[in-house]
Motif scaffolding. Structure first.
Motif, mmCIF file in Angstrom:
data_model
loop_
_atom_site.group_PDB
_atom_site.id
_atom_site.type_symbol
_atom_site.label_atom_id
_atom_site.label_comp_id
_atom_site.label_asym_id
_atom_site.label_seq_id
_atom_site.Cartn_x
_atom_site.Cartn_y
_atom_site.Cartn_z
ATOM 1 N N UNK A 108 1.114 -1.062 0.275
ATOM 2 C CA UNK A 108 -0.528 -0.159 0.441
ATOM 3 C C UNK A 108 1.138 1.259 -0.084
ATOM 4 N N UNK A 109 1.879 1.483 -0.537
ATOM 5 C CA UNK A 109 2.405 2.837 -1.076
ATOM 6 C C UNK A 109 3.405 2.722 -2.142
ATOM 7 N N UNK A 110 4.152 3.982 -2.318
ATOM 8 C CA UNK A 110 5.163 2.973 -3.577
ATOM 9 C C UNK A 110 6.326 3.184 -3.182
ATOM 10 N N UNK A 111 7.067 2.121 -4.195
ATOM 11 C CA UNK A 111 8.215 1.359 -3.639
ATOM 12 C C UNK A 111 8.989 1.948 -4.853
ATOM 13 N N UNK A 112 9.752 1.042 -4.648
ATOM 14 C CA UNK A 112 11.915 1.156 -5.790
ATOM 15 C C UNK A 112 12.894 0.086 -4.689
ATOM 16 N N UNK A 113 13.155 -0.152 -6.223
ATOM 17 C CA UNK A 113 14.347 -1.216 -6.124
ATOM 18 C C UNK A 113 13.922 -2.784 -5.620
ATOM 19 N N UNK A 114 12.807 -2.770 -6.525
ATOM 20 C CA UNK A 114 11.643 -4.469 -5.870
ATOM 21 C C UNK A 114 12.924 -5.283 -6.335
ATOM 22 N N UNK A 115 12.967 -6.546 -5.530
ATOM 23 C CA UNK A 115 13.805 -7.339 -5.337
ATOM 24 C C UNK A 115 12.611 -8.913 -5.068
ATOM 25 N N UNK A 116 12.787 -9.924 -6.031
ATOM 26 C CA UNK A 116 12.116 -10.831 -5.497
ATOM 27 C C UNK A 116 12.882 -11.975 -5.538
ATOM 28 N N UNK A 117 12.814 -13.527 -4.385
ATOM 29 C CA UNK A 117 13.252 -14.285 -4.316
ATOM 30 C C UNK A 117 12.873 -15.306 -4.073
ATOM 31 N N UNK A 118 12.828 -16.529 -3.972
ATOM 32 C CA UNK A 118 11.527 -17.844 -3.434
ATOM 33 C C UNK A 118 12.587 -19.083 -4.208
ATOM 34 N N UNK A 119 12.857 -19.853 -3.181
ATOM 35 C CA UNK A 119 13.493 -21.100 -3.171
ATOM 36 C C UNK A 119 13.150 -22.619 -4.867
ATOM 37 N N UNK A 120 11.619 -21.599 -4.609
ATOM 38 C CA UNK A 120 10.735 -23.031 -5.915
ATOM 39 C C UNK A 120 11.749 -21.729 -7.365
ATOM 40 N N UNK A 121 12.167 -20.398 -7.454
ATOM 41 C CA UNK A 121 12.837 -20.179 -8.208
ATOM 42 C C UNK A 121 11.773 -18.637 -8.869
ATOM 43 N N UNK A 122 11.973 -17.894 -9.755
ATOM 44 C CA UNK A 122 11.174 -16.569 -9.684
ATOM 45 C C UNK A 122 11.166 -16.893 -10.957
ATOM 46 N N UNK A 123 9.883 -17.019 -11.833
ATOM 47 C CA UNK A 123 10.227 -17.331 -13.485
ATOM 48 C C UNK A 123 10.667 -15.312 -14.124
ATOM 49 N N UNK A 124 9.650 -14.903 -13.723
ATOM 50 C CA UNK A 124 8.766 -13.561 -13.667
ATOM 51 C C UNK A 124 8.038 -12.853 -12.872
ATOM 52 N N UNK A 125 8.503 -11.226 -12.542
ATOM 53 C CA UNK A 125 7.400 -10.208 -11.512
ATOM 54 C C UNK A 125 7.273 -9.784 -12.093
ATOM 55 N N UNK A 126 6.594 -8.528 -11.808
ATOM 56 C CA UNK A 126 5.906 -7.211 -12.200
ATOM 57 C C UNK A 126 5.018 -6.512 -11.179
#
Length: 457
Positions: free
Chosen positions: A67-85
């Motif tokens: 619920x706020x504006x963000x920057x420098x987004x990073x996503x990680x997962x033990x299942x692997x990240x195919x893509x994110x938006x």
């Protein structure tokens, strides 16, 4: 006033956005949020979701709303990240994560979301952090790490420095840590915290004073600091804001009075209508009694119909069960017949193959029998052709006498003893004759393989 309106608008936005976009298949075993504030009052937020799939369908993607504006987004997962938006929507960010390996039923997965944001507000030299995160049933924890040299203060008289109050506060001598831990049960749409603080000294300067202030905050709950700030930082701007609030309240009170007068008129009108309704109520009561009688009769008929339906349903269920059983038996028989037919076809193919091989073997046997017969017929003639006249004479004498000594052969033929001996040895090696011991004398006889053949001089 502007700050309060901004804050309330922010909270209302969170309320309408809701929480996480997940199905009932997901069980959150752990939900951890860490908010670290640096010296420039910028925030680095880390969210860790430990998920368990309690459904038959795979979890391929997950949506999380910030619920706020963000920057420098990073996503990680033990299942692997195919893509994110990430998509901005009225001041909130909707993050959609597609996993490389879906979380299957009974499996667990961990997702880590990191980003930076700027949601610390300045109010009369004080810093106000108010942040919310979506609330889902889980083992939840949130930690806020204040910047080095910061101390917790009250935002205004009568207001708490930290909310909600079930927090734990700690320090490492340089900065303050505030932590909440609770079991979320799904009744709340979001979890909101507020912290008001000031930065007393820059990092690395006057550390002894900082240790003393932080220790006092931990031991005495910040009482002396709150009192000091409350008595010395009240200014004209706050008074102006309070006066503005009072004016608004007066206007609201006037509006309420007008509404009250209108309501009194409405009440009088409703009382007149009520008198008319009372007159009509008697007639309605009689009609209701009549309707109740009819309804009771209809209920009785409905009950009879329900009883008959239950009986018919039981009969249909019995018939259905019987038909299902017969269908199952027929299906089993059909499967058996299909299996038998397949076996028969396989056996027929195998029999055909074996029959063809048998015919080939029979032809080969006929050829071999013919060769054996030809060999048996020509064996005696072939042997006689390869024997010398003297060897033929020796064999004829042996066959004539049945058995004979080597000495008798010398006397009858007139040949020398060495010659007879050599000829006998040669015939014996070729398997035509053999020596047998009769008493003390060795006699010569025709071999068993050649007894049926006719040999003569």
């Amino acid at each position: 006033m502007h700050l309060k309106r901004k804050l309330w608008g922010f909270l209302i936005l969170i309320f309408f956005l809701g929480s996480l976009n997940f199905s009932n298949a997901i069980v959150f075993e752990d939900y951890n949020v860490v908010c670290e504030i640096d010296q420039n009052n910028k925030i680095h937020e880390t969210i860790i979701l430990k998920i368990y799939n309690d459904d038959s369908e795979e979890i391929k993607d997950i949506t999380y709303i910030v619920p706020q504006e963000i920057s420098d987004l990073v996503i990680e997962s033990d299942k692997g990240v195919k893509s994110y938006s990430s998509v901005s929507n009225d001041g909130s960010i909707e993050i959609t994560i597609v996993l490389e390996q879906p979380i299957k039923k009974g499996e667990r997965g961990v997702i880590k979301i990191e980003f930076n944001s700027d949601i610390v507000w300045d109010k009369l030299g004080k810093k106000l952090l108010s942040m919310s995160v979506p609330a889902v049933p889980s083992n939840f924890s949130m930690s806020i790490k204040l910047p080095p040299g910061a101390a917790v203060v009250s935002p205004a008289e009568g207001l708490l420095s930290i909310t909600p109050q079930d927090y734990v506060i700690d320090t490492d001598g340089k900065r303050i840590f505030i932590k909440w831990e609770r079991e979320l049960d799904g009744t709340e749409k979001y979890f909101t915290t507020t912290v008001t603080y000031v930065v007393l000294t820059p990092e690395g300067q006057n550390q002894n004073i900082l240790y003393f202030i932080i220790g006092g905050l931990v031991l005495f709950s910040g009482f002396l600091i709150i009192r000091h700030i409350r008595n010395n930082r009240r200014n004209k701007k706050e008074i102006y804001e309070l006066n503005s609030q009072i004016e608004l309240l007066h206007k609201e009170l006037e509006l309420l009075n007008v509404n009250l007068a209108n309501k009194e008129k409405e009440i009088r009108r409703l009382e007149e209508i009520n008198e008319l309704i009372v007159d009509e109520s008697e007639d309605l009561k009689k009609k209701i009694d009549n309707y109740e009688s009819k309804v009771e009769k209809l209920n009785s008929e409905i009950e009879d119909l329900r009883t008959n339906c239950e009986k018919e349903r039981e009969k249909n269920n019995e018939l259905t069960d019987k038909l299902k059983k017969e269908i199952k038996e027929k299906e089993e028989k059909i499967k058996e017949l299909i299996n038998c037919r397949n076996l028969i076809e396989e056996y027929q193919k195998e029999i055909k193959t074996l029959s063809e091989k048998l015919k080939e073997k029979e032809e080969q046997i006929k050829i071999l029998k013919k060769k054996i017969e030809d060999y048996e017929k020509n064996r005696s003639e072939t042997l006689m052709n390869i024997l010398t006249d003297e060897e033929k004479m020796i064999i004829g004498l042996i066959k004539e006498h049945g058995d004979i000594t080597q000495k008798d052969l010398v006397e009858i033929t007139g040949m020398t003893k060495p010659k007879i001996s050599r000829m006998v040895s040669d015939l014996e090696q070729r398997g035509i004759i053999r020596k047998v011991k009769i008493g003390r004398i060795n006699k010569i006889v025709i071999s068993d393989d050649f007894k049926g053949d006719c040999y003569g001089p």
